[in-house]
Structure formats: structure tokens, C-alpha cells
Design a protein around this motif. Structure first.
Motif, mmCIF file in Angstrom:
data_model
loop_
_atom_site.group_PDB
_atom_site.id
_atom_site.type_symbol
_atom_site.label_atom_id
_atom_site.label_comp_id
_atom_site.label_asym_id
_atom_site.label_seq_id
_atom_site.Cartn_x
_atom_site.Cartn_y
_atom_site.Cartn_z
ATOM 1 N N ASP A 40 -0.376 -0.292 -13.967
ATOM 2 C CA ASP A 40 0.339 -0.339 -15.376
ATOM 3 C C ASP A 40 1.386 -0.725 -14.266
ATOM 4 N N ARG A 41 2.861 -1.777 -14.488
ATOM 5 C CA ARG A 41 3.819 -1.837 -13.429
ATOM 6 C C ARG A 41 4.493 -0.519 -13.642
ATOM 7 N N ASN A 42 4.521 0.713 -15.072
ATOM 8 C CA ASN A 42 5.482 1.509 -14.028
ATOM 9 C C ASN A 42 5.422 2.527 -13.292
ATOM 10 N N PHE A 43 3.973 2.318 -13.581
ATOM 11 C CA PHE A 43 3.194 3.316 -12.032
ATOM 12 C C PHE A 43 3.366 2.702 -10.819
ATOM 13 N N TYR A 44 3.180 1.503 -10.614
ATOM 14 C CA TYR A 44 3.293 1.173 -9.447
ATOM 15 C C TYR A 44 5.006 1.066 -8.408
ATOM 16 N N PHE A 45 5.899 0.204 -9.720
ATOM 17 C CA PHE A 45 6.891 1.164 -9.197
ATOM 18 C C PHE A 45 7.833 2.450 -9.058
ATOM 19 N N SER A 46 6.573 2.871 -9.253
ATOM 20 C CA SER A 46 7.266 4.313 -9.041
ATOM 21 C C SER A 46 6.370 4.997 -8.175
ATOM 22 N N ARG A 47 5.532 4.218 -7.521
ATOM 23 C CA ARG A 47 4.746 4.824 -6.514
ATOM 24 C C ARG A 47 5.535 3.838 -5.495
ATOM 25 N N PRO A 48 6.420 3.801 -4.803
ATOM 26 C CA PRO A 48 6.930 3.277 -3.210
ATOM 27 C C PRO A 48 5.707 3.351 -2.337
ATOM 28 N N ASP A 49 4.303 4.184 -1.836
ATOM 29 C CA ASP A 49 2.948 3.440 -0.833
ATOM 30 C C ASP A 49 3.087 2.511 -1.872
ATOM 31 N N LEU A 50 2.355 2.790 -2.989
ATOM 32 C CA LEU A 50 1.850 1.066 -3.755
ATOM 33 C C LEU A 50 2.946 -0.275 -3.397
ATOM 34 N N TYR A 93 -2.778 -4.501 13.326
ATOM 35 C CA TYR A 93 -2.823 -3.166 12.705
ATOM 36 C C TYR A 93 -2.238 -2.438 13.272
ATOM 37 N N ILE A 94 -0.928 -2.869 14.186
ATOM 38 C CA ILE A 94 -0.135 -1.248 14.846
ATOM 39 C C ILE A 94 0.953 -1.464 13.647
ATOM 40 N N ASN A 95 1.342 -2.777 12.959
ATOM 41 C CA ASN A 95 2.698 -2.899 11.963
ATOM 42 C C ASN A 95 2.564 -2.156 10.706
ATOM 43 N N THR A 96 1.037 -2.599 10.563
ATOM 44 C CA THR A 96 0.755 -2.295 8.901
ATOM 45 C C THR A 96 0.523 -0.305 9.073
ATOM 46 N N LEU A 97 -0.129 0.804 10.249
ATOM 47 C CA LEU A 97 -0.484 1.566 10.616
ATOM 48 C C LEU A 97 1.092 2.691 10.481
ATOM 49 N N GLN A 98 1.614 1.918 11.410
ATOM 50 C CA GLN A 98 3.791 2.215 12.140
ATOM 51 C C GLN A 98 4.411 2.097 10.194
ATOM 52 N N THR A 99 3.856 1.544 9.551
ATOM 53 C CA THR A 99 4.675 1.233 8.909
ATOM 54 C C THR A 99 4.406 2.459 7.682
ATOM 55 N N GLU A 100 2.921 2.597 7.434
ATOM 56 C CA GLU A 100 1.779 3.369 6.758
ATOM 57 C C GLU A 100 2.237 5.530 6.824
ATOM 58 N N VAL A 101 2.519 5.131 8.588
ATOM 59 C CA VAL A 101 3.005 6.499 9.144
ATOM 60 C C VAL A 101 4.605 6.687 8.671
ATOM 61 N N GLU A 102 5.223 6.056 8.851
ATOM 62 C CA GLU A 102 6.730 5.907 8.008
ATOM 63 C C GLU A 102 7.392 6.463 6.831
ATOM 64 N N LEU A 103 6.456 5.588 6.256
ATOM 65 C CA LEU A 103 6.656 6.055 4.415
ATOM 66 C C LEU A 103 5.921 6.886 4.721
ATOM 67 N N ALA A 104 4.716 7.145 5.010
ATOM 68 C CA ALA A 104 3.603 9.229 4.331
ATOM 69 C C ALA A 104 4.899 9.774 4.508
ATOM 70 N N ILE A 105 5.706 9.906 5.956
ATOM 71 C CA ILE A 105 6.744 10.886 6.404
ATOM 72 C C ILE A 105 7.864 11.036 4.967
ATOM 73 N N LYS A 106 8.134 9.709 5.153
ATOM 74 C CA LYS A 106 9.513 9.415 3.916
ATOM 75 C C LYS A 106 9.330 10.428 2.199
ATOM 76 N N LEU A 141 7.956 17.248 -0.709
ATOM 77 C CA LEU A 141 9.114 18.662 -0.811
ATOM 78 C C LEU A 141 9.770 19.390 -1.686
ATOM 79 N N PRO A 142 10.889 17.912 -1.549
ATOM 80 C CA PRO A 142 11.750 18.768 -2.695
ATOM 81 C C PRO A 142 11.172 18.945 -4.218
ATOM 82 N N ALA A 143 10.180 18.562 -4.637
ATOM 83 C CA ALA A 143 9.601 19.098 -5.673
ATOM 84 C C ALA A 143 8.935 19.290 -5.994
#
Length: 726
Positions: A231-241, A603-616, A623-625
Motif C-alpha cells: 500500500d502506498r501509505n506504507f511505501y511513502f512512510s518508508r524512505p528505505d523502500l 554495486y558500490i553506489n547501491t551499497l553506499q546509498t543503503e549505508v547512508e540511508l540506514a545511518i539516517k 533512535l528518537p522514538a
């Protein structure tokens, strides 16, 4: 948005789902009338083209003859008039760059007439060749940034078609995409070259076997496309998706796919409505979609077309992915093509069913009723066995990417070890040939269910094996390792090339035995199959490909186990791969080097994007929650102590431990991103072997926090919500 609010919005969207279109009525607009209505197909060409032009074009399409340039203007004029009559205003040369996506640049048919008006123009030269800017597409060093010229060349073997938009229609012309120097910058060009190679080598062998005057040998593909809907409500609440295509965090729900109750289950109403409209759009584009069903994982589905020429199947698969994504939006859903959008449940593949043949022979991998007597089938099958054994690492590299690494070797996908499943019947026949015994075959039996009202069922001589990456399935091979987001062109062109090499080897050997040594043809065929099986039957494995025992056994057999993309990609431009690609004119050394560089960079760009996104996400959402809940628990403990009552400290202690672990892992990832590397391959290996384990550690802390933090405070939609609310 809190998880609970997202859940309420999603439930409301399911209950009040509406579409942008009126309900479809197939009694008024029949599928048979819809099919191909937006395609410049054979029927349309015959109606609109002069007879001589039509015949010339057909010879090129069906026989692979070089196109007569003099017919281009007539074809362009007919194509333009047909498109304009259907309401088109623009045209585009569609191509498939090494991004793996579809690319297009639109141009208007209209040009000023010099008198204040406009006329529609579309010449043969415009049809044949376009000139897109090639500077920003991946080229792997083939071109410098300032060398921008590239060409699209009309692929007349695939028909042009019209795409409809809410506000207009435009003509799409399938093309190949090459650099100014003629080197392939796309997926289609080497696929077309490999098609030519497999036709040449298969024809050569068939002529040696006594066949004459047969049509062009084609290779065919049947592509089973798996995907998830959320569901798009979930999709846009998940930046990782929406940024990475997969969930970087998410605790395992109480119910996953353990009961397998989703597989082939009743399709949810909203999902079925989406499927029907998507199929309608694909019918209009001439895509022969055949099958739809629920897949194994909750929220996972499959669409599968019928077998087609591989070049057309590749184009059609790109259309399928595009249509699924666009139509899903109309139903308030997002279509996920990532190979592993959710951890702990099955990922999505793109099973590539592969065969070669033509209308006269059918599939050259069809054993018939008595495969042990079908020397031609056994020879072509032996060629495929030899090809996969000799070039297994190259075949593995054709499906290597960061997203597919999450899937290969898991319990829904084949292992990274390339092996072939033949089934008991064929294995027995090849074993008899290898041992020099008189060959006999097992007859197909009849399966009796034990219920009088049910008919007897013809029973196949062998079972199927879902754990094999390359399985014989009756009259074709199924390559199960292709990822759901990947173009099939990479795997298809590798299969064509390595099969061409094996067919050439067999033809050379057959000529030597028959002509130089005067060996009778049937004896020579048997001898060649025997030689191949003695040297290459280590690749045949009918057992459990998921078992640890097979990993050990495969190593003893000398089969490579390239578990990750950094391990697999170098096989693409290894000396043996370069030799086979150059021998059959599919890819040059420079083109291969460029692809390896591009794929490492991706491959490098994909993983770097995921790492930066995971940290954020960890620092700004999770962490705030968790800290808010930590504060609630701490205040509760203080209040209880002031009242002289005992407090429960266990949740607070666990929460604090995981918070500290989360912050520590995030800090470590941040320092890893700052490291410098000597080159692409070193960088990729570092991300794979050092960074990914820390990302996994970060996820473990986050997922434990999800199981502790109060539901109304948790910021991300959960697996339970995303997978089961449809």
C-alpha cells in the motif's frame, strides 16, 4: 507519521479503494480485439505498406537478411500515418542502456511549414537512426564525458508500438544504442549479436546431421516475473523502500510465510483489479501474458507471458515492469521489483525459460516420447551441459548485482553454484551413454489418484527441482538465478554465447570424426556425447542445492561458489570469457571491460546509498522514538520508586543496551564510508566483506528496538502491516 496512523490510513485505503478509470468491460471490448491493437505488427504492416516493401521487410525480420535502405522512407511514412490516425503527436527511439532501465527521448512529428502552420514529418533516415546524448549513460570508460555522441539504430525485428498517457499518445520505436565508435552501450546490441551467433552455430550442426532448407534458428525466452505490492501509505512512510527498494529495518512478524497459505491462494480483490487492468494494458501492446497468481511470500505475486523470441521477450519484460509499476499507482499500491524487499521471507526472481529452435523443429531441447533414441536432442542437450560446466562462472556473473546477492542461496532461490538438474530419466540415459552401455529409456507412467471420478494423469519420467539454478523442465531449461529487477538480456546473451561455443566445438568434432576418420554419423554422435559426459558431467546434480553437503560436494567437483557480486563480476572479463565473446562477435574486450567497471560502480553506489540511508533512518527515526520510550520508562521507574513501589527495569535495560548498540554501529558505518580505496574492486570487496556485516548488526539492534518500543511511538510501518494489509 506513526506506525499506527499509517496502518489506519492503509486500512481505510483498502476499504475505500477507487480507481482513476471506469470498471473494465471485456464483453464490450474483447481481449482478442484488444490484443496488439497498439502495435505496428504484421497485420498493420501488410495493410499499410506497398507489397514489395512489405515482402522486403519480412525477409529481414524472418530470415535475418540485411535491410534494404531504400524501403525506409515508405516504412516511415506508413508508420507515421498509422500513429497519427491513432492520435499520436510524438515519437521516441526506445533503448535499454546499462542502467538496466528503459530510456527514451520524445520528438514531435510536427514541424513549421513556413506559413504559420505545421506539418507532420517523419523520414526514413529519422526512423533508422536517432542521436541521443550518450554522455550521461554508463559507459565504463568507453567514452569521456565530453564525447557525447551516441546513436540509436532501429531494431526492425521488434515492432513499433503506441504508448497511451492520460493526455496523449506517442510512437515507440525499439532501437539498439551504440557509441560514436560503434561500441555497444546497451543491453540489446549484444543480445542481437548473440542471437545471430546461436543461429549460425545451430544451423551448422543441423546441416551436419542431415537437415537442409530450414528456417532461421531462434532462441526463445519465457520470463516469469515476480513482484511485491505494498500500500502506498506504507511505501511513502518508508524512505528505505522508495529510495533503496528494500526495507533496511523490520522485525519478523508473528506470521510470515510459514503456513504457505498465500501461495496460489485467492487473489485479494484490489490486487486482482490491478492485475486485470495491467493485463489489459499489456494486451494492447501485444504482450502475451498468460499466468497470474499469488506467490509464496505474503504480498508477493507473479505474472508470466508465453514463450517468445528472446529479443521480443526482453522488450516485453521491460514493458511488463513499467506497466505493473504505473498501474499499481492507480490502485493505491506500489509495485516492488527488488529481489529482497523484505527479510525473512521469499524474495523475487525472474525465472528465465530458455530454448532454441524454429517452427519446423520445435524446441531443439524437446526429447520427444523416446529421448534415448533422439540423438539430435541428446546432442543439443549435451552441448548445454558442456556450456554450463565450462562457463559456469561466466553464467553466474550474468546475474550478479547487489540486490540479487540477498536472494541467491536463500530458501527460495538457487545457490550461487552453477549446476544442472536433468531429472532421473535423462541422467540415466546420459550415464548409460557415458559407460558405453546399450541405451534404454524409462517410459512415462500413469499417475492414479485413487478416486474413480478423477482421470488418470500422464506422469512425467522425472520430478522438478526448485533448488537447481539451471533445470531441464521438459523441453527447455529454466535459469532460476535471474533477479526480478534485472533485464533478461544479460543472462540470455551469455547462454546464447556459451551454447554457440559448445555447438561449434561439437560441429568441429563431428566433421573430424565423419570426414577425417570415416566414422559413421550415428556412431560419431554417440562418441561425442560420451566424451562430453565423461569430461563435463560434474555439473549435473539432481539433489538438494540448499544443503551444506552440496556445497562441500560441489567444491570437490571443482564447481565455483561465487557467493557475492564482487566475487562473481571478474568472471565477465576473464581471459576465457573474453575469448568466447570475441570469437562469436558478441562483445569485444573493451566492451566487456566497460561492463565490469559499470557493474562494480553500480554495486558500490547501491551499497553506499543503503549505508547512508540506514545511518539516517537509525538516527532520525528509530533512535528518537526509542529515546522517547526510554524517557517514559525512566519516568515511570522514578515515579514508582517515589511511591515506594517496585518498578520493572527489564524493558528499560534492554532498550538502553540496544540504543547504545545502534549508536555504536551507526558511528562505525559512518567511519567506514569515509575510508579511501585504491580502486573499484577493492572498494566493492570492502563494502561487501566489512561494511555489510556492520549494517546487519545495525539492523539487529533496530529490529530488537521495534519489538520493545511502544507501538504508538514506532515511526516506521511494520512488516505485519505492509505484508498483510491489502
Amino acid at each position: 507519521m506513526s506506525g499506527s496512523l499509517a496502518r489506519l490510513n492503509a486500512i481505510s485505503a483498502v476499504n475505500n479503494a477507487t480507481t482513476t478509470n471506469k470498471p473494465l468491460n471485456f464483453s464490450e471490448e474483447k481481449p482478442t480485439d484488444l490484443f496488439g491493437c497498439n502495435v505496428f505488427n504484421d497485420k498493420v504492416m501488410q495493410e499499410h505498406l506497398p507489397k514489395a516493401v512489405y515482402k522486403s521487410l519480412k525477409r529481414t525480420i524472418e530470415n535475418g537478411e540485411q535491410m534494404d535502405p531504400s524501403i525506409a522512407d515508405a516504412v516511415a511514412a506508413a508508420m507515421k500515418e498509422w500513429a497519427l490516425s491513432r492520435g499520436a503527436t510524438h515519437y521516441t527511439h526506445v533503448f535499454y542502456p546499462l542502467t538496466g532501465l528503459t530510456a527514451e527521448k520524445h520528438d514531435s512529428f510536427l514541424e513549421p511549414d513556413g506559413r504559420g502552420g505545421a506539418i507532420a514529418q517523419f523520414s526514413g533516415s529519422t526512423l533508422i537512426q536517432g542521436e541521443p546524448d550518450a554522455s550521461s549513460f554508463p559507459n565504463g570508460g568507453l567514452r569521456t564525458t565530453f564525447e557525447a555522441r551516441g546513436y540509436t539504430a532501429w531494431d526492425l525485428t521488434n515492432p513499433a508500438y503506441l504508448l497511451e498517457n492520460d493526455n496523449g499518445i506517442f510512437l515507440c520505436i525499439p532501437t539498439a544504442f551504440v557509441s560514436w565508435t560503434g561500441e555497444a552501450l546497451d543491453k540489446k546490441t549484444p543480445l542481437l549479436r548473440s542471437n545471430q551467433a546461436v543461429h549460425t552455430q545451430a544451423s551448422r550442426l543441423l546441416k551436419l546431421l542431415g537437415h537442409e532448407n530450414f528456417d532461421r534458428i531462434q532462441n526463445f525466452a519465457g520470463v516469469e516475473q515476480e513482484y511485491f505490492l505494498v500500500d502506498r501509505n506504507f511505501y511513502f512512510s518508508r524512505p528505505d523502500l522508495y529510495l533503496a527498494g528494500r526495507t533496511l529495518f523490520g522485525a519478523k512478524p508473528a506470521k510470515g510465510q510459514e503456513q504457505d497459505d498465500h501461495y496460489f491462494g485467492t487473489i485479494p480483490k484490489r490486487v486482482l483489479a490491478f492485475m486485470i487492468e495491467a493485463e489489459r494494458e499489456l494486451y494492447k501492446l501485444g504482450v502475451p501474458v498468460k499466468t497470474r497468481h499469488n506467490e509464496v511470500a505474503p504480498g508477493q505475486y507473479e505474472i508470466a507471458p508465453m514463450f517468445e523470441d528472446s529479443n521480443l521477450a526482453n522488450d516485453h519484460n521491460q514493458m511488463i515492469m513499467s506497466v505493473l509499476k504505473s498501474v499499481a499507482k492507480r490502485y493505491g499500491m506500489a509495485c516492488l521489483m527488488h529481489e529482497k524487499p523484505f527479510a525473512g521471507i521469499n524474495g523475487s526472481g525472474k525465472h528465465l525459460n530458455y530454448s532454441i529452435g524454429n517452427g519446423q523443429f520445435g524446441s531443439l531441447f524437446d526429447p520427444g516420447e523416446t529421448p534415448h533414441e533422439n540423438a539430435q536432442f541428446l546432442l543439443f542437450c549435451a552441448a548445454m551441459i558442456r556450456a554450463v560446466h565450462k562457463h559456469g562462472s561466466l553464467l553466474r556473473s550474468s546475474v550478479a548485482c547487489a540486490s540479487n546477492d540477498h536472494r541467491l542461496g536463500a530458501n527460495e532461490a538457487p545457490p550461487a553454484i552453477m549446476s544442472i538438474f536433468l531429472g532421473d530419466q535423462l541422467t540415466d540415459i546420459f550415464d548409460q551413454i557415458k559407460e558405453g552401455a546399450e541405451v534404454t529409456g524409462k517410459e512415462k507412467g500413469i499417475l492414479r489418484v485413487g478416486v474413480d471420478t478423477l482421470p488418470p494423469i500422464p506422469m512425467d519420467a522425472g520430478d522438478r527441482n526448485r533448488t537447481s539454478p539451471f533445470a531441464f523442465t521438459g523441453n527447455r531449461f529454466e535459469f532460476r538465478a535471474v533477479g526480478s529487477s534485472q533485464s533478461i538480456a544479460g543472462a540470455q546473451l551469455v547462454l546464447n554465447t556459451i551454447l554457440s561455443e559448445s555447438l561449434a566445438y561439437i560441429s568441429d568434432r563431428l566433421e573430424k570424426l565423419v570426414e577425417d576418420e570415416s566414422v559413421e554419423l550415428n556412431v560419431a554422435v554417440t562418441k561425442i556425447i560420451q566424451e562430453i559426459m565423461k569430461e563435463h558431467d560434474n555439473v549435473v546434480f539432481n539433489g538438494d542445492g540448499y544443503s551444506e553437503e552440496w556445497t562441500i560436494e560441489a567444491a570437490k567437483r571443482g564447481l565455483a561458489n561465487l557467493r557475492t557480486t564482487p566475487e562473481a563480476l571478474p568472471a565477465l572479463n576473464s581471459p576465457s570469457s573474453v575469448a568466447v565473446f570475441e570469437e562469436f562477435g558478441v562483445l569485444s574486450n573493451r566492451e566487456l571491460d566497460s561492463r565490469v567497471s559499470i557493474f562494480f560502480e553500480q554495486y558500490i553506489n547501491t551499497l553506499q546509498t543503503e549505508v547512508e540511508l540506514a545511518i539516517k533512518l537509525a538516527r532520525t527515526s528509530i533512535l528518537p522514538a526509542a529515546v522517547r520510550y526510554q524517557t517514559e520508562l525512566a519516568r515511570n521507574c522514578l515515579n514508582m520508586k517515589e511511591l515506594g513501589l517496585g518498578c520493572i527495569t527489564g524493558p528499560l535495560t534492554k532498550l538502553t543496551e540496544n540504543l547504545n548498540g545502534l549508536e555504536s554501529a551507526a558511528n562505525e558505518l559512518e567511519s567506514m564510508l569515509a575510508k579511501s580505496h585504491a580502486g573499484e574492486q577493492e572498494h566493492a570487496h570492502s563494502l561487501c566483506n566489512e561494511t555489510l556485516p556492520v549494517m546487519t548488526e545495525l539492523r539487529e539492534y533496530a529490529d530488537k528496538l521495534e519489538e520493545i518500543v511502544a507501538d504508538d511511538l514506532w515511526p516506521l510501518p511494520t512488516y505485519q502491516e505492509m505484508l498483510f494489509i491489502k
